[in-house]
Design a protein around this motif. Sequence first.
Motif, PDB file in Angstrom:
ATOM      1  N   ILE A 100     -26.133 -19.374 -18.261  1.00  0.00           N
ATOM      2  CA  ILE A 100     -25.575 -20.322 -19.228  1.00  0.00           C
ATOM      3  C   ILE A 100     -26.747 -21.157 -19.707  1.00  0.00           C
ATOM      4  O   ILE A 100     -27.429 -21.805 -18.905  1.00  0.00           O
ATOM      5  N   VAL A 101     -27.018 -21.134 -21.001  1.00  0.00           N
ATOM      6  CA  VAL A 101     -28.207 -21.809 -21.507  1.00  0.00           C
ATOM      7  C   VAL A 101     -27.843 -22.750 -22.645  1.00  0.00           C
ATOM      8  O   VAL A 101     -27.053 -22.413 -23.523  1.00  0.00           O
ATOM      9  N   GLU A 102     -28.412 -23.945 -22.596  1.00  0.00           N
ATOM     10  CA  GLU A 102     -28.258 -24.916 -23.669  1.00  0.00           C
ATOM     11  C   GLU A 102     -28.944 -24.395 -24.922  1.00  0.00           C
ATOM     12  O   GLU A 102     -29.956 -23.700 -24.855  1.00  0.00           O
ATOM     13  N   LYS A 103     -28.389 -24.725 -26.081  1.00  0.00           N
ATOM     14  CA  LYS A 103     -29.030 -24.324 -27.326  1.00  0.00           C
ATOM     15  C   LYS A 103     -30.297 -25.142 -27.540  1.00  0.00           C
ATOM     16  O   LYS A 103     -30.380 -26.285 -27.058  1.00  0.00           O
ATOM     17  N   PRO A 104     -31.306 -24.619 -28.251  1.00  0.00           N
ATOM     18  CA  PRO A 104     -31.405 -23.222 -28.656  1.00  0.00           C
ATOM     19  C   PRO A 104     -31.756 -22.359 -27.453  1.00  0.00           C
ATOM     20  O   PRO A 104     -32.417 -22.823 -26.526  1.00  0.00           O
ATOM     21  N   MET A 105     -31.302 -21.119 -27.476  1.00  0.00           N
ATOM     22  CA  MET A 105     -31.566 -20.210 -26.355  1.00  0.00           C
ATOM     23  C   MET A 105     -33.054 -20.163 -26.050  1.00  0.00           C
ATOM     24  O   MET A 105     -33.464 -20.253 -24.883  1.00  0.00           O
ATOM     25  N   VAL A 106     -33.871 -19.997 -27.085  1.00  0.00           N
ATOM     26  CA  VAL A 106     -35.331 -20.016 -26.977  1.00  0.00           C
ATOM     27  C   VAL A 106     -35.872 -20.669 -28.234  1.00  0.00           C
ATOM     28  O   VAL A 106     -35.116 -21.073 -29.115  1.00  0.00           O
ATOM     29  N   THR A 107     -37.180 -20.745 -28.358  1.00  0.00           N
ATOM     30  CA  THR A 107     -37.781 -21.415 -29.515  1.00  0.00           C
ATOM     31  C   THR A 107     -38.402 -20.455 -30.519  1.00  0.00           C
ATOM     32  O   THR A 107     -38.771 -20.876 -31.609  1.00  0.00           O
ATOM     33  N   LYS A 108     -38.509 -19.167 -30.154  1.00  0.00           N
ATOM     34  CA  LYS A 108     -39.188 -18.209 -31.035  1.00  0.00           C
ATOM     35  C   LYS A 108     -38.370 -16.930 -31.162  1.00  0.00           C
ATOM     36  O   LYS A 108     -37.764 -16.471 -30.196  1.00  0.00           O
ATOM     37  N   ALA A 109     -38.414 -16.346 -32.360  1.00  0.00           N
ATOM     38  CA  ALA A 109     -37.687 -15.111 -32.602  1.00  0.00           C
ATOM     39  C   ALA A 109     -38.151 -13.985 -31.679  1.00  0.00           C
ATOM     40  O   ALA A 109     -37.336 -13.189 -31.202  1.00  0.00           O
ATOM     41  N   GLU A 110     -39.446 -13.930 -31.403  1.00  0.00           N
ATOM     42  CA  GLU A 110     -39.955 -12.848 -30.555  1.00  0.00           C
ATOM     43  C   GLU A 110     -39.378 -12.919 -29.147  1.00  0.00           C
ATOM     44  O   GLU A 110     -39.197 -11.892 -28.480  1.00  0.00           O
ATOM     45  N   ASP A 111     -39.040 -14.116 -28.672  1.00  0.00           N
ATOM     46  CA  ASP A 111     -38.435 -14.262 -27.355  1.00  0.00           C
ATOM     47  C   ASP A 111     -36.970 -13.824 -27.362  1.00  0.00           C
ATOM     48  O   ASP A 111     -36.440 -13.398 -26.331  1.00  0.00           O
ATOM     49  N   CYS A 112     -36.315 -13.932 -28.509  1.00  0.00           N
ATOM     50  CA  CYS A 112     -34.938 -13.440 -28.622  1.00  0.00           C
ATOM     51  C   CYS A 112     -34.885 -11.943 -28.333  1.00  0.00           C
ATOM     52  O   CYS A 112     -33.989 -11.466 -27.623  1.00  0.00           O
ATOM     53  N   ILE A 393     -15.197 -17.066 -29.390  1.00  0.00           N
ATOM     54  CA  ILE A 393     -15.826 -18.347 -29.696  1.00  0.00           C
ATOM     55  C   ILE A 393     -17.079 -18.604 -28.860  1.00  0.00           C
ATOM     56  O   ILE A 393     -18.031 -19.200 -29.366  1.00  0.00           O
ATOM     57  N   LEU A 394     -17.122 -18.176 -27.610  1.00  0.00           N
ATOM     58  CA  LEU A 394     -18.347 -18.333 -26.844  1.00  0.00           C
ATOM     59  C   LEU A 394     -19.464 -17.478 -27.446  1.00  0.00           C
ATOM     60  O   LEU A 394     -19.236 -16.329 -27.814  1.00  0.00           O
ATOM     61  N   SER A 395     -20.649 -18.044 -27.527  1.00  0.00           N
ATOM     62  CA  SER A 395     -21.775 -17.344 -28.151  1.00  0.00           C
ATOM     63  C   SER A 395     -22.599 -16.594 -27.110  1.00  0.00           C
ATOM     64  O   SER A 395     -22.780 -17.067 -25.986  1.00  0.00           O
ATOM     65  N   GLY A 396     -23.113 -15.438 -27.513  1.00  0.00           N
ATOM     66  CA  GLY A 396     -23.974 -14.641 -26.655  1.00  0.00           C
ATOM     67  C   GLY A 396     -25.400 -14.607 -27.165  1.00  0.00           C
ATOM     68  O   GLY A 396     -25.771 -15.299 -28.110  1.00  0.00           O
ATOM     69  N   ALA A 397     -26.204 -13.749 -26.542  1.00  0.00           N
ATOM     70  CA  ALA A 397     -27.640 -13.702 -26.850  1.00  0.00           C
ATOM     71  C   ALA A 397     -27.913 -13.263 -28.280  1.00  0.00           C
ATOM     72  O   ALA A 397     -28.752 -13.845 -28.974  1.00  0.00           O
ATOM     73  N   GLU A 398     -27.232 -12.213 -28.751  1.00  0.00           N
ATOM     74  CA  GLU A 398     -27.536 -11.714 -30.092  1.00  0.00           C
ATOM     75  C   GLU A 398     -27.099 -12.701 -31.164  1.00  0.00           C
ATOM     76  O   GLU A 398     -27.812 -12.919 -32.152  1.00  0.00           O
ATOM     77  N   GLU A 399     -25.941 -13.322 -30.985  1.00  0.00           N
ATOM     78  CA  GLU A 399     -25.501 -14.335 -31.950  1.00  0.00           C
ATOM     79  C   GLU A 399     -26.484 -15.498 -31.995  1.00  0.00           C
ATOM     80  O   GLU A 399     -26.815 -16.016 -33.072  1.00  0.00           O
ATOM     81  N   SER A 400     -26.942 -15.913 -30.812  1.00  0.00           N
ATOM     82  CA  SER A 400     -27.923 -16.993 -30.764  1.00  0.00           C
ATOM     83  C   SER A 400     -29.228 -16.587 -31.431  1.00  0.00           C
ATOM     84  O   SER A 400     -29.885 -17.397 -32.094  1.00  0.00           O
TER      85      SER A 400
END
Length: 434
Positions: A100-112, A393-400
């Motif tokens: 469970i991670v607070e937004k933003p999941m990460v700070t860079k697109a490459e980390d997504c 409604i809950l967001s996942g990794a790809e949506e984030s």
Amino acid sequence: MKKRYVICGVSNRAIKMFVGAMLDQFSEMTEVVGLLDIDPRRFSVCKSIHPELDSVPCYSQDQFEQMISETNPDTVIVTGRDDTHVDYILKALVNDLDVIVEKPMVTKAEDCQKIIAAEEKSKGKVTVTFNYRYAPVHMKIKELILAGKIGRVTSIDLNWYIDTYHGASYFKRWNRIREYSGGLSVHKSSHHFDLVNWWIDQKPVEAFAFGALNYYGPEGELNPRKEDGRYCGTCDVRQSCDYYTRWNSRSQSAVVKDDHIGAIGLKNGHEHYTDYRPDQCIFDSEINIEDTYTSTVRYNKGALLSYSINFSTPYEGYRLAINGTKGRIETTEYHIPARIPFPVPQQTIDYFPLFGSKETIHVVHKEGGHGGADPIMLEDIFLGVDPSRNYKILSGAEESAYAIGTGEAIWRSVKERTPILLDKILFPNSEVHR
């Protein structure tokens, strides 16, 4: 049987929302079994607020594997500084643990891309706490769109305003460094991009933007004196700073007036945390992010978003319009009326059919953080998703990832003065749009 949780990043968000909720309304099904942070003082602050955690073991930032081995958790909650998220998420997934991670999941697109790939190989799942989705007004807008009230969505206008109290706080703290936060188009605006993506159920494809640092930094027109290294609590020109004097009297501490640090009752934030003061000068030259954006985003099913955000306005809130082939939705929110120097109406939704009469929809507002969103989201997280709700409604990794990718595309567009394709920064090695 209780689920076992460890906290990576004992921040205000962790202490005030997650830990408090787990020890209070969800105590029968949750247990905090470990705390991890770079600063031991945060453990003391957390345990002073929640003495029930007195015997919970604490770990430094390089003791993640030891913590997992010794505490045997089911889920890792990641709530530290934004740039620290990626390492803990990846380590949790390698250990087949939910995150469970607070937004933003990460700070860079490459980390997504790293997290999406790791999740595909793991038994664990990533949940991102985009709580804005859960505000009653925002849920009602989703339901209206799902019901076909405006038909196929064609365009969205979203203008967001952050007042001088909230806006300045980002420039007092670590958020003002892009390396730590990804910039405000990621740290803050990803909230808004996620909302739009979720409302219209379309994926952003391309973004173009202009942006600037208009209010903060050394060239800010209201800077009382060009000098680095100042702090609000000790600054000798603070009575000449309009941002300070609007929210502080001469006898008040500036730190208490920070809307994030003050929320957990710290008398002087810098006395509690090592090498960190949340009252850095908003006109410091190390600031390297923007405070103003205006942008356009194109979506894969044809919708167009016109978005702007300003981090130094007289009041806080937003104005939204969503247009479709059968009608239009409008709403205006005035956030935190106590900080607005004029009377404001309660938020409603106006629905305009393309041919017909306007309807005004009054939404039942609820108590709790972020417009009543936090308590509903926490129930979904700790009790399981509400089975009576007929939409995700809950967001996942790809949506984030798409929300973060949009934020990064916007600041890159500002820097490069060209449109940015999200695929090129999110999935550069993929030939197919996800």
